[in-house]
Motif scaffolding. Structure first.
Motif, PDB file in Angstrom:
ATOM      1  N   LEU A 196       0.820  -1.211   0.000  1.00 30.38           N
ATOM      2  CA  LEU A 196       0.000   0.000   0.000  1.00 30.38           C
ATOM      3  C   LEU A 196       0.862   1.273   0.000  1.00 30.38           C
ATOM      4  O   LEU A 196       0.337   2.379  -0.038  1.00 30.38           O
ATOM      5  CB  LEU A 196      -0.940   0.023   1.222  1.00 30.38           C
ATOM      6  CG  LEU A 196      -2.330  -0.582   1.002  1.00 30.38           C
ATOM      7  CD1 LEU A 196      -2.261  -2.042   0.673  1.00 30.38           C
ATOM      8  CD2 LEU A 196      -3.211  -0.347   2.218  1.00 30.38           C
ATOM      9  N   GLY A 197       2.183   1.080   0.050  1.00 27.34           N
ATOM     10  CA  GLY A 197       3.051   2.250   0.146  1.00 27.34           C
ATOM     11  C   GLY A 197       3.825   2.521  -1.128  1.00 27.34           C
ATOM     12  O   GLY A 197       4.745   3.331  -1.144  1.00 27.34           O
ATOM     13  N   MET A 198       3.425   1.843  -2.199  1.00 25.31           N
ATOM     14  CA  MET A 198       4.234   1.947  -3.422  1.00 25.31           C
ATOM     15  C   MET A 198       3.670   2.947  -4.437  1.00 25.31           C
ATOM     16  O   MET A 198       2.451   3.117  -4.544  1.00 25.31           O
ATOM     17  CB  MET A 198       4.341   0.580  -4.084  1.00 25.31           C
ATOM     18  CG  MET A 198       5.147  -0.381  -3.219  1.00 25.31           C
ATOM     19  SD  MET A 198       5.650  -1.859  -4.080  1.00 25.31           S
ATOM     20  CE  MET A 198       4.123  -2.623  -4.432  1.00 25.31           C
ATOM     21  N   ILE A 199       4.575   3.562  -5.158  1.00 22.20           N
ATOM     22  CA  ILE A 199       4.205   4.425  -6.297  1.00 22.20           C
ATOM     23  C   ILE A 199       4.844   3.766  -7.518  1.00 22.20           C
ATOM     24  O   ILE A 199       6.070   3.708  -7.625  1.00 22.20           O
ATOM     25  CB  ILE A 199       4.755   5.854  -6.117  1.00 22.20           C
ATOM     26  CG1 ILE A 199       4.228   6.469  -4.813  1.00 22.20           C
ATOM     27  CG2 ILE A 199       4.394   6.739  -7.308  1.00 22.20           C
ATOM     28  CD1 ILE A 199       4.948   7.741  -4.374  1.00 22.20           C
ATOM     29  N   VAL A 200       3.995   3.230  -8.393  1.00 24.26           N
ATOM     30  CA  VAL A 200       4.537   2.421  -9.496  1.00 24.26           C
ATOM     31  C   VAL A 200       3.978   2.905 -10.834  1.00 24.26           C
ATOM     32  O   VAL A 200       2.761   3.120 -10.956  1.00 24.26           O
ATOM     33  CB  VAL A 200       4.125   0.932  -9.328  1.00 24.26           C
ATOM     34  CG1 VAL A 200       4.804   0.070 -10.384  1.00 24.26           C
ATOM     35  CG2 VAL A 200       4.475   0.429  -7.950  1.00 24.26           C
ATOM     36  N   GLU A 201       4.868   3.029 -11.816  1.00 23.79           N
ATOM     37  CA  GLU A 201       4.417   3.353 -13.173  1.00 23.79           C
ATOM     38  C   GLU A 201       4.423   2.075 -14.005  1.00 23.79           C
ATOM     39  O   GLU A 201       5.431   1.365 -14.054  1.00 23.79           O
ATOM     40  CB  GLU A 201       5.342   4.391 -13.805  1.00 23.79           C
ATOM     41  CG  GLU A 201       4.846   4.872 -15.155  1.00 23.79           C
ATOM     42  CD  GLU A 201       5.779   5.885 -15.790  1.00 23.79           C
ATOM     43  OE1 GLU A 201       6.963   5.909 -15.433  1.00 23.79           O
ATOM     44  OE2 GLU A 201       5.303   6.640 -16.663  1.00 23.79           O
ATOM     45  N   GLU A 202       3.273   1.777 -14.592  1.00 23.56           N
ATOM     46  CA  GLU A 202       3.206   0.611 -15.485  1.00 23.56           C
ATOM     47  C   GLU A 202       2.628   1.075 -16.803  1.00 23.56           C
ATOM     48  O   GLU A 202       1.473   1.521 -16.853  1.00 23.56           O
ATOM     49  CB  GLU A 202       2.300  -0.466 -14.884  1.00 23.56           C
ATOM     50  CG  GLU A 202       3.087  -1.529 -14.141  1.00 23.56           C
ATOM     51  CD  GLU A 202       2.213  -2.573 -13.517  1.00 23.56           C
ATOM     52  OE1 GLU A 202       1.216  -2.966 -14.154  1.00 23.56           O
ATOM     53  OE2 GLU A 202       2.513  -2.964 -12.384  1.00 23.56           O
ATOM     54  N   GLN A 203       3.445   0.968 -17.842  1.00 20.26           N
ATOM     55  CA  GLN A 203       3.086   1.514 -19.151  1.00 20.26           C
ATOM     56  C   GLN A 203       2.629   2.961 -18.970  1.00 20.26           C
ATOM     57  O   GLN A 203       3.360   3.755 -18.424  1.00 20.26           O
ATOM     58  CB  GLN A 203       2.050   0.628 -19.810  1.00 20.26           C
ATOM     59  CG  GLN A 203       2.680  -0.727 -20.130  1.00 20.26           C
ATOM     60  CD  GLN A 203       1.761  -1.684 -20.818  1.00 20.26           C
ATOM     61  OE1 GLN A 203       0.546  -1.537 -20.788  1.00 20.26           O
ATOM     62  NE2 GLN A 203       2.340  -2.682 -21.417  1.00 20.26           N
ATOM     63  N   ASP A 204       1.402   3.297 -19.367  1.00 23.29           N
ATOM     64  CA  ASP A 204       0.992   4.700 -19.275  1.00 23.29           C
ATOM     65  C   ASP A 204       0.204   5.005 -18.010  1.00 23.29           C
ATOM     66  O   ASP A 204      -0.470   6.040 -17.924  1.00 23.29           O
ATOM     67  CB  ASP A 204       0.134   5.068 -20.495  1.00 23.29           C
ATOM     68  CG  ASP A 204       0.973   5.135 -21.750  1.00 23.29           C
ATOM     69  OD1 ASP A 204       2.209   5.231 -21.617  1.00 23.29           O
ATOM     70  OD2 ASP A 204       0.408   5.087 -22.854  1.00 23.29           O
ATOM     71  N   TYR A 205       0.249   4.109 -17.032  1.00 20.82           N
ATOM     72  CA  TYR A 205      -0.554   4.301 -15.819  1.00 20.82           C
ATOM     73  C   TYR A 205       0.316   4.419 -14.579  1.00 20.82           C
ATOM     74  O   TYR A 205       1.386   3.814 -14.499  1.00 20.82           O
ATOM     75  CB  TYR A 205      -1.555   3.147 -15.649  1.00 20.82           C
ATOM     76  CG  TYR A 205      -2.704   3.280 -16.625  1.00 20.82           C
ATOM     77  CD1 TYR A 205      -3.885   3.908 -16.245  1.00 20.82           C
ATOM     78  CD2 TYR A 205      -2.576   2.842 -17.936  1.00 20.82           C
ATOM     79  CE1 TYR A 205      -4.915   4.079 -17.149  1.00 20.82           C
ATOM     80  CE2 TYR A 205      -3.604   3.003 -18.846  1.00 20.82           C
ATOM     81  CZ  TYR A 205      -4.769   3.627 -18.449  1.00 20.82           C
ATOM     82  OH  TYR A 205      -5.788   3.812 -19.344  1.00 20.82           O
ATOM     83  N   LEU A 206      -0.185   5.197 -13.622  1.00 19.11           N
ATOM     84  CA  LEU A 206       0.505   5.332 -12.344  1.00 19.11           C
ATOM     85  C   LEU A 206      -0.392   4.736 -11.269  1.00 19.11           C
ATOM     86  O   LEU A 206      -1.600   4.982 -11.252  1.00 19.11           O
ATOM     87  CB  LEU A 206       0.753   6.825 -12.053  1.00 19.11           C
ATOM     88  CG  LEU A 206       1.880   7.160 -11.091  1.00 19.11           C
ATOM     89  CD1 LEU A 206       3.217   6.653 -11.617  1.00 19.11           C
ATOM     90  CD2 LEU A 206       1.969   8.672 -10.890  1.00 19.11           C
ATOM     91  N   SER A 207       0.200   3.938 -10.401  1.00 17.74           N
ATOM     92  CA  SER A 207      -0.533   3.387  -9.268  1.00 17.74           C
ATOM     93  C   SER A 207       0.081   3.986  -8.010  1.00 17.74           C
ATOM     94  O   SER A 207       1.286   3.879  -7.788  1.00 17.74           O
ATOM     95  CB  SER A 207      -0.394   1.865  -9.263  1.00 17.74           C
ATOM     96  OG  SER A 207      -0.710   1.373  -7.980  1.00 17.74           O
ATOM     97  N   VAL A 208      -0.764   4.634  -7.212  1.00 17.45           N
ATOM     98  CA  VAL A 208      -0.286   5.242  -5.967  1.00 17.45           C
ATOM     99  C   VAL A 208      -0.960   4.502  -4.821  1.00 17.45           C
ATOM    100  O   VAL A 208      -2.187   4.494  -4.708  1.00 17.45           O
ATOM    101  CB  VAL A 208      -0.643   6.749  -5.915  1.00 17.45           C
ATOM    102  CG1 VAL A 208      -0.103   7.373  -4.629  1.00 17.45           C
ATOM    103  CG2 VAL A 208      -0.091   7.475  -7.131  1.00 17.45           C
ATOM    104  N   GLY A 209      -0.169   3.865  -3.967  1.00 13.94           N
ATOM    105  CA  GLY A 209      -0.709   3.094  -2.854  1.00 13.94           C
ATOM    106  C   GLY A 209      -1.506   3.984  -1.911  1.00 13.94           C
ATOM    107  O   GLY A 209      -1.175   5.154  -1.710  1.00 13.94           O
ATOM    108  N   ALA A 210      -2.555   3.398  -1.315  1.00 18.99           N
ATOM    109  CA  ALA A 210      -3.417   4.192  -0.436  1.00 18.99           C
ATOM    110  C   ALA A 210      -2.677   4.679   0.808  1.00 18.99           C
ATOM    111  O   ALA A 210      -3.040   5.692   1.401  1.00 18.99           O
ATOM    112  CB  ALA A 210      -4.634   3.354  -0.028  1.00 18.99           C
TER     113      ALA A 210
END
Ligand code: FAD
Length: 286
Positions: free
Chosen positions: A50-64
């Protein structure tokens, strides 16, 4: 009071399931501590996933559980989603930013929560997991039940992360707020924009303002009027007028009158729009 620090997502979900609605998720506790701590708390602040900031292809996932401080200083967020970095940098004080999380900001459901407004402009969706392990993806607007009321039941489900498309070469975003002080003051208004330019004109615009309704509110009419227009001083003035005419806002004895709030939304809408455009132009010039 019982306090359980979860070492994994499964562990957090198990404790929630066994508590049968009596335990509540806790992250930075900056909101929960003021509202009153639950008799059973399940701390998810240090769960790695839940603490990760990850870029995958054209998307960003920001952990809650990413804190405002971490988001504000993340190079990925600063470059690919500047509005979110600016919003998180504006929250509270260093102490609040070091503890307060993006997920908590969303679930607390304050109508002008800074990170939530930026996330709405970026077009973010929330990924949730319930105590039976079922996952769902929700538009942010669907998560609000009313002023300061979330549809997320934190005794039964956990926000895992927020996902959104990163700003591409022809896109930019920006956030601004107005408060009576620069720190430790909730905003009178906050506004965020995401724009996409093609051949020098607006091809895509998301403009979000708060507090207008319980959830961050898109200014659809203003957005539509911008499509096909060139970004210049004339357009900025047009946005100022359209945005303040579009919103129906409430005044607050504590913060400001409805008229002042409407005026501020117009001014900030013009400002964030042009700031987002400048981000695109900077990329084109570099
Ligand atoms: C002095 C002060 C100043 C502040 N200034 C600002 C400001 O300028 N702008 C602003 O927007 N906010 C501000 N806040 C509010 C607060 O700091 C933010 O809303 C913060 O992001 C809340 O996050 P948290 O991790 O502390 O949430 P918590 O207090 O831990 O939790 C808040 C709610 O969210 C639920 N929750 C938390 N994480 C999850 C999750 N992952 N899944 C499911 N439920 C979850 C909890 O059960 C609880 O109901 C301020 C607060 C204080 C005390």
């Amino acid at each position: 009071m019982s306090y359980f620090t979860a070492a994994s997502l499964d562990e957090a979900l198990n404790v929630l399931r066994e508590a049968k609605g009596k335990a509540l998720i806790i992250a930075g506790a900056t909101d929960l501590f003021l509202k009153g701590m639950p008799s059973q708390a399940v701390d998810i602040a240090s769960l790695p996933e839940l603490g990760m900031i990850v870029e995958e292809q054209d998307y960003l996932s920001v952990g809650a559980a990413v804190t405002h401080a971490a988001a504000a200083s993340s190079p990925l967020i600063m470059v690919k989603a500047a509005a979110l970095a600016e919003a998180c940098a504006a929250v509270g004080s260093p102490q609040v930013r070091n503890l307060g999380t993006i997920g908590g900001n969303l679930v607390n459901a304050a109508p002008a929560a800074d990170a939530a407004v930026a996330l709405a402009a970026l077009g973010a969706k929330a990924v949730l997991c319930d105590i039976d392990g079922r996952r769902r993806v929700e538009e942010l607007g669907n998560l609000y039940a009313g002023y300061n009321q979330s549809r997320i039941d934190s005794s039964r489900e956990i926000v895992l992360n927020l996902i959104f498309k990163t700003c591409q070469f022809n896109e930019g975003s920006a956030f601004a707020r107005f408060a009576s002080r620069r720190a430790l003051s909730l905003p009178m208004v906050n506004v965020a924009a995401r724009v996409g330019l093609e051949n020098g004109v607006f091809a895509e615009v998301r403009l979000v303002a708060a507090p207008v309704k319980p959830a961050p509110t898109r200014l659809f009419k203003t957005e539509e009027a911008l499509l096909g227009k060139e970004p210049n001083e004339e357009t900025r003035q047009m946005v100022e007028e359209l945005a303040s005419a579009e919103v129906k806002v409430r005044g607050s004895l504590l913060r400001c009158s409805a008229d002042y709030r409407r005026h501020l939304i117009g001014v900030l809408a013009g400002r964030v729009l042009m700031a987002a455009v400048r981000r695109v132009q900077d990329k084109e010039e570099s």
